[in-house]
Design an enzyme around this catalytic site. Structure first.
Site, PDB file in Angstrom:
ATOM      1  N   ARG A  60       0.841  -1.215   0.000  1.00 19.13           N
ATOM      2  CA  ARG A  60       0.000   0.000   0.000  1.00 19.13           C
ATOM      3  C   ARG A  60       0.877   1.268   0.000  1.00 19.13           C
ATOM      4  O   ARG A  60       0.554   2.251  -0.667  1.00 19.13           O
ATOM      5  CB  ARG A  60      -0.914  -0.017   1.236  1.00 19.13           C
ATOM      6  N   HIS A  64       0.599   4.363  -2.625  1.00 22.10           N
ATOM      7  CA  HIS A  64       0.393   5.756  -2.197  1.00 22.10           C
ATOM      8  C   HIS A  64       1.562   6.643  -2.625  1.00 22.10           C
ATOM      9  O   HIS A  64       1.381   7.829  -2.886  1.00 22.10           O
ATOM     10  CB  HIS A  64       0.180   5.831  -0.678  1.00 22.10           C
ATOM     11  N   ASP A  65       2.753   6.071  -2.693  1.00 19.64           N
ATOM     12  CA  ASP A  65       3.892   6.854  -3.186  1.00 19.64           C
ATOM     13  C   ASP A  65       3.671   7.204  -4.664  1.00 19.64           C
ATOM     14  O   ASP A  65       3.784   8.361  -5.069  1.00 19.64           O
ATOM     15  CB  ASP A  65       5.190   6.043  -3.016  1.00 19.64           C
ATOM     16  N   GLY A  70       4.233  10.827  -8.571  1.00 19.90           N
ATOM     17  CA  GLY A  70       4.968   9.703  -9.147  1.00 19.90           C
ATOM     18  C   GLY A  70       5.706   8.915  -8.078  1.00 19.90           C
ATOM     19  O   GLY A  70       5.709   9.267  -6.894  1.00 19.90           O
ATOM     20  N   ASP A  72       8.375   8.457  -6.254  1.00 21.11           N
ATOM     21  CA  ASP A  72       9.578   9.252  -5.965  1.00 21.11           C
ATOM     22  C   ASP A  72       9.940   9.227  -4.484  1.00 21.11           C
ATOM     23  O   ASP A  72      10.694  10.080  -4.009  1.00 21.11           O
ATOM     24  CB  ASP A  72       9.358  10.715  -6.406  1.00 21.11           C
ATOM     25  N   ASN A  92      -2.802   8.648   4.844  1.00 20.21           N
ATOM     26  CA  ASN A  92      -1.519   7.970   5.084  1.00 20.21           C
ATOM     27  C   ASN A  92      -1.218   7.713   6.552  1.00 20.21           C
ATOM     28  O   ASN A  92      -0.224   7.064   6.878  1.00 20.21           O
ATOM     29  CB  ASN A  92      -0.373   8.792   4.478  1.00 20.21           C
ATOM     30  N   HIS A 189      -6.100  -5.647  -2.494  1.00 26.14           N
ATOM     31  CA  HIS A 189      -6.948  -5.803  -1.302  1.00 26.14           C
ATOM     32  C   HIS A 189      -7.163  -7.264  -0.912  1.00 26.14           C
ATOM     33  O   HIS A 189      -7.962  -7.551  -0.037  1.00 26.14           O
ATOM     34  CB  HIS A 189      -8.277  -5.062  -1.499  1.00 26.14           C
ATOM     35  N   THR A 190      -6.440  -8.150  -1.542  1.00 32.41           N
ATOM     36  CA  THR A 190      -6.400  -9.531  -1.045  1.00 32.41           C
ATOM     37  C   THR A 190      -5.517  -9.602   0.212  1.00 32.41           C
ATOM     38  O   THR A 190      -5.564 -10.578   0.954  1.00 32.41           O
ATOM     39  CB  THR A 190      -5.867 -10.503  -2.126  1.00 32.41           C
ATOM     40  N   ASP A 242      -9.970  -9.605   3.748  1.00 34.18           N
ATOM     41  CA  ASP A 242     -10.212 -10.887   3.109  1.00 34.18           C
ATOM     42  C   ASP A 242      -9.838 -11.922   4.178  1.00 34.18           C
ATOM     43  O   ASP A 242      -8.846 -11.722   4.886  1.00 34.18           O
ATOM     44  CB  ASP A 242      -9.249 -10.860   1.896  1.00 34.18           C
ATOM     45  N   ASP A 249      -3.972 -14.434  -2.942  1.00 34.59           N
ATOM     46  CA  ASP A 249      -4.794 -15.289  -3.809  1.00 34.59           C
ATOM     47  C   ASP A 249      -5.879 -14.438  -4.477  1.00 34.59           C
ATOM     48  O   ASP A 249      -5.843 -13.215  -4.400  1.00 34.59           O
ATOM     49  CB  ASP A 249      -5.396 -16.434  -2.971  1.00 34.59           C
TER      50      ASP A 249
END
Ligand code: HEM
Length: 317
Positions: A60, A64-65, A70, A72, A92, A189-190, A242, A249
């Protein structure tokens, strides 16, 4: 320029940060730091064996980076004085395991000082996190540079879990990513966990006619309500995305079809024929999901940004 509407100006700003990079290469550290990927992999492996929540956090963090300025490493910078950095922007605050990237950077600096960017280390660590969780391996394009700017306010550009499909499409296409990338990357999001605050809107006072989002399966909504009562005092309450939240998976796509995912943005993938057919495809074939995920990660992790190779991932040089 002076009369350009603010919305258009914002779009152009994101666009200019998001052109897919041609400056990256597969063999960037071939001569200058051939050991870099094995050093990072070892640090991520050791951290994961001590704490199973590390892979989700690093995956994640990389997303978010890349979505702000970009890929960075701007998400890694510390706030300074009154200037709040991305790290302290509301979406964040739930990022964690920054220490893993910092210790990977220290280990790399000990062998190849001043060569490898923090942004590249984070991209390797995200890939290693997926591999350690049983997901696909891919070659990470290399040669990203670290940025010198990080502003908390810009984290409002991250997609919200309450987004509908057209808002998601816009957010991804501004960064050169397609609807297929959206469906494949949402499969991140698994892994991992969400706090109640991220899906509270769906289970209490959803709208003027429904207390609970009618697209949520009733029994699932009831269990979420038990975990997150209206006046939720426990700051860390929440649930895994999940049931197999440490395994990479395709359960996430099966859950979408069962109306048992946490966010409106997950459920929204069923609301256009194109995204819906991809959800079906990935729900029935883990292999198809893994292949698409790896391809889309290479695309996302190539979003351009940055100017220097930081010495310490928390501070500009
Ligand atoms: C499509 C738009 C997306 C939205 C709206 C979204 C939103 C969210 C939210 C709200 C959380 C829970 C935060 C919390 O309450 O702690 C979360 C967690 C997570 N997201 Fe996303 N996300 C999106 C796309 C992605 C992508 C593209 C990836 C990676 C490829 C990703 C990987 C993760 C992971 C692994 C977690 C669990 C983090 C942890 O356990 O520490 N997400 N996401």
């Amino acid at each position: 320029m002076a009369f350009m509407p603010v919305a258009l100006l914002c779009s152009l700003t994101i666009l200019s940060f998001s052109s897919l990079s041609s400056s990256l290469s597969w063999n960037y550290y071939y001569k200058s730091c051939p050991q870099v990927e094995s050093i990072v992999a070892q640090v991520v492996h050791d951290a994961t064996s001590r704490d199973k929540t590390v892979p989700a956090a690093l995956l994640r963090m990389h997303f978010h980076d890349c979505f702000i300025r970009g890929c960075d490493g701007s998400v890694l910078l510390e706030s300074k004085g009154g200037k709040k950095a991305e790290k302290d922007g509301p979406p964040n605050r739930s990022l964690h395991a920054f220490y893993v990237i910092e210790s990977a950077k220290r280990a790399v600096e000990a062998v190849c000082p001043g060569i490898v960017s923090c942004a590249d280390i984070l991209a390797f660590a995200a890939r290693d996190s997926v591999v350690l969780s049983g997901g696909p391996r891919w070659d990470v394009p290399k040669g990203r540079k670290d940025g010198r700017t990080s502003r908390a306010i810009e984290t409002t550009q991250l997609p919200s879990p309450a987004f509908n499909i057209s808002q998601l499409q816009k957010s991804f296409s501004l960064r050169g990513l397609s609807m297929e990338d959206l469906v494949a990357l949402s499969g991140g999001h698994t892994l991992g966990f969400s706090h109640c605050s991220s899906y509270q809107n769906r289970i209490h006072n959803f709208n003027s006619t429904h207390d609970v989002d009618p697209t949520l399966r009733r029994s699932f909504a009831s269990s979420l309500k038990n975990i997150c009562p209206v006046k939720n005092k426990a700051k860390n309450a929440g649930t895994t995305m999940d049931p197999s939240s440490t395994t990479f998976d395709n359960t996430y796509y099966k859950l979408i079809l069962q109306r048992k995912t946490l966010f409106s943005s997950d459920q929204a993938l069923l609301t256009t024929p194109k995204t819906k057919s991809l959800v079906y495809k990935f729900a029935t074939s883990k292999k198809a999901f893994h292949t698409a995920f790896a391809k889309s990660m290479i695309k996302m992790s190539s979003i351009n940004g940055g100017q220097e190779v930081r010495k310490d991932c928390r501070f500009v040089n």
